[in-house]
Design a protein around this motif. Structure first.
Motif, PDB file in Angstrom:
ATOM      1  N   THR A   1       0.763  -1.125  -0.101  1.00  0.00           N
ATOM      2  CA  THR A   1      -0.097   0.079  -0.102  1.00  0.00           C
ATOM      3  C   THR A   1       0.730   1.467  -0.125  1.00  0.00           C
ATOM      4  OG1 THR A   1      -0.288   0.068   2.483  1.00  0.00           O
ATOM      5  CG2 THR A   1      -1.933  -1.151   1.271  1.00  0.00           C
ATOM      6  N   THR A   2       2.304   1.003  -0.154  1.00  0.00           N
ATOM      7  CA  THR A   2       3.131   2.447  -0.031  1.00  0.00           C
ATOM      8  C   THR A   2       3.291   2.669  -1.464  1.00  0.00           C
ATOM      9  OG1 THR A   2       4.136   1.552   2.041  1.00  0.00           O
ATOM     10  CG2 THR A   2       5.233   3.246   0.684  1.00  0.00           C
TER      11      THR A   2
ATOM     12  N   ARG B   1       8.369   3.968  -1.563  1.00  0.00           N
ATOM     13  CA  ARG B   1       9.240   2.732  -1.640  1.00  0.00           C
ATOM     14  C   ARG B   1      10.419   3.074  -2.016  1.00  0.00           C
ATOM     15  NH1 ARG B   1       4.561   0.402  -4.299  1.00  0.00           N
ATOM     16  NH2 ARG B   1       5.969   0.004  -6.325  1.00  0.00           N
ATOM     17  N   LYS B   2      10.960   4.131  -3.034  1.00  0.00           N
ATOM     18  CA  LYS B   2      11.946   4.148  -3.667  1.00  0.00           C
ATOM     19  C   LYS B   2      13.067   4.883  -2.601  1.00  0.00           C
ATOM     20  CE  LYS B   2      12.073   6.533  -7.543  1.00  0.00           C
ATOM     21  NZ  LYS B   2      11.914   7.579  -8.566  1.00  0.00           N
TER      22      LYS B   2
ATOM     23  N   ASP C   1      14.300  -3.959   4.695  1.00  0.00           N
ATOM     24  CA  ASP C   1      14.069  -5.055   3.497  1.00  0.00           C
ATOM     25  C   ASP C   1      12.681  -4.993   2.808  1.00  0.00           C
ATOM     26  OD1 ASP C   1      16.901  -5.286   3.557  1.00  0.00           O
ATOM     27  OD2 ASP C   1      16.419  -7.171   4.799  1.00  0.00           O
ATOM     28  N   MET C   2      11.605  -4.210   3.526  1.00  0.00           N
ATOM     29  CA  MET C   2      10.427  -4.412   3.106  1.00  0.00           C
ATOM     30  C   MET C   2      10.185  -4.107   1.673  1.00  0.00           C
ATOM     31  SD  MET C   2       6.946  -2.380   4.710  1.00  0.00           S
ATOM     32  CE  MET C   2       7.161  -3.293   6.334  1.00  0.00           C
ATOM     33  N   PHE C   3      10.888  -3.028   1.026  1.00  0.00           N
ATOM     34  CA  PHE C   3      10.497  -2.593  -0.466  1.00  0.00           C
ATOM     35  C   PHE C   3      11.362  -3.095  -1.386  1.00  0.00           C
ATOM     36  CE2 PHE C   3       8.859   0.981   2.291  1.00  0.00           C
ATOM     37  CZ  PHE C   3       7.747   0.762   2.376  1.00  0.00           C
ATOM     38  N   THR C   4      12.113  -4.311  -0.859  1.00  0.00           N
ATOM     39  CA  THR C   4      13.055  -4.927  -2.290  1.00  0.00           C
ATOM     40  C   THR C   4      12.031  -5.865  -3.134  1.00  0.00           C
ATOM     41  OG1 THR C   4      13.159  -7.135  -0.906  1.00  0.00           O
ATOM     42  CG2 THR C   4      14.921  -5.300  -0.514  1.00  0.00           C
TER      43      THR C   4
END
Length: 271
Positions: free
Chosen positions: A123-124, A129-130, A167-170
């Motif tokens: 949801t981000t 995220r970048k 590491d959530m957005f890898t």
């Protein structure tokens, strides 16, 4: 009022655009609708994430050292409940109507799948995220005038932040979360196909704790336009719930996402 009487009151520390706060509050509303006599007395207290009240000394030291919402506090609790699923399990002990015995296994299975991933990865927005989620606790630790206890809780919050969000957005993490989300949606779809015959709630005419969590999550996914993760049946179910009086009692007509047109969160009335 006696101390024993006071201890039967609870406070839900809450932010109205926190997904897991919405799940928890919706559960409280559904429980009260099912049986107002067994419903615990819970007051709602705003924790304004926009003003970093979750990182205040009072919140970190007295409520939740992880600096998250929701949290539940009361003299009747040995310690604050600081996880939405823990709060829901507490509520179901108070109000077993929310987990009917003949649906318990199905509810538990789908809830397990819902909590097998963190929805923030889905949801981000791409730009957020970048750049990642900044570790504000680490930034606050640069201050020189912090008390020892507050500094220690900020250090705990900083470590938790790194463990939870680093590491959530890898690409691999997001792919894994999407797969788990689809598993949850598919099992929910199967339950709707088996038990829901055009009625409002998953199992018919009475809501369960699963409705509180599932509908809120689906609402957020729809708000961020992740319908690619949802089946048509699940979306139709959610649309019905989002049009209900019970959902409106939680959101007062607002979406699950804050935007500038809503004004300052501190000014929302009702909360």
């Amino acid at each position: 009022m006696t101390m024993a009487g006071e201890s039967s009151f609870y406070t839900l520390h809450y932010f109205p655009f926190s997904l897991y706060s919405l799940m928890t509050r919706f559960g409280l509303v559904l429980g009260r609708r099912l049986n107002p006599h067994t419903a615990p007395k819970v007051q709602i207290k705003l924790v304004n994430l926009h003003r970093e009240e979750n990182l205040s000394e009072e919140y970190l030291t007295l409520v939740n050292p992880r600096g998250q919402v929701p949290a539940l506090t009361s003299q009747a609790l040995a310690s604050p409940l600081t996880d939405s699923r823990d709060i829901s399990e507490w509520l179901c002990e108070k109000q077993p109507e929310l987990v009917p015995d003949h649906r318990r296994t199905t509810i538990q299975s789908i809830m397990d799948k819902l909590y097998s991933f963190h929805a923030m990865a889905l949801t981000t927005g791409r730009e957020e995220r970048k750049h990642g989620i900044p570790n504000r606790a680490a930034e606050l630790l640069e201050k020189k005038d912090l008390g020892e206890h507050y500094r220690r809780t900020l250090e705990m919050k900083s470590v938790f932040h790194e463990l939870c969000y680093n590491d959530m957005f890898t690409a691999a993490s997001i792919e894994n979360v999407e797969a788990k989300a689809r598993e949850f949606v598919q099992e929910l779809d199967s339950a709707l196909n088996e038990y829901n015959k055009g009625q409002l709630w998953i199992f018919g005419d009475r809501p369960t704790i699963l409705d509180a969590h599932a509908a809120a999550l689906i609402a957020r996914l729809m708000d961020v336009r992740r319908q690619d993760l949802l089946t048509q049946r699940v979306q139709e179910y959610a649309k019905g719930v989002l049009a209900s009086e019970e959902w409106n009692e939680v959101t007062h007509g607002r979406t699950t996402l804050w935007n500038a047109s809503l004004g300052h969160v501190a000014d929302l009335n009702p909360l």
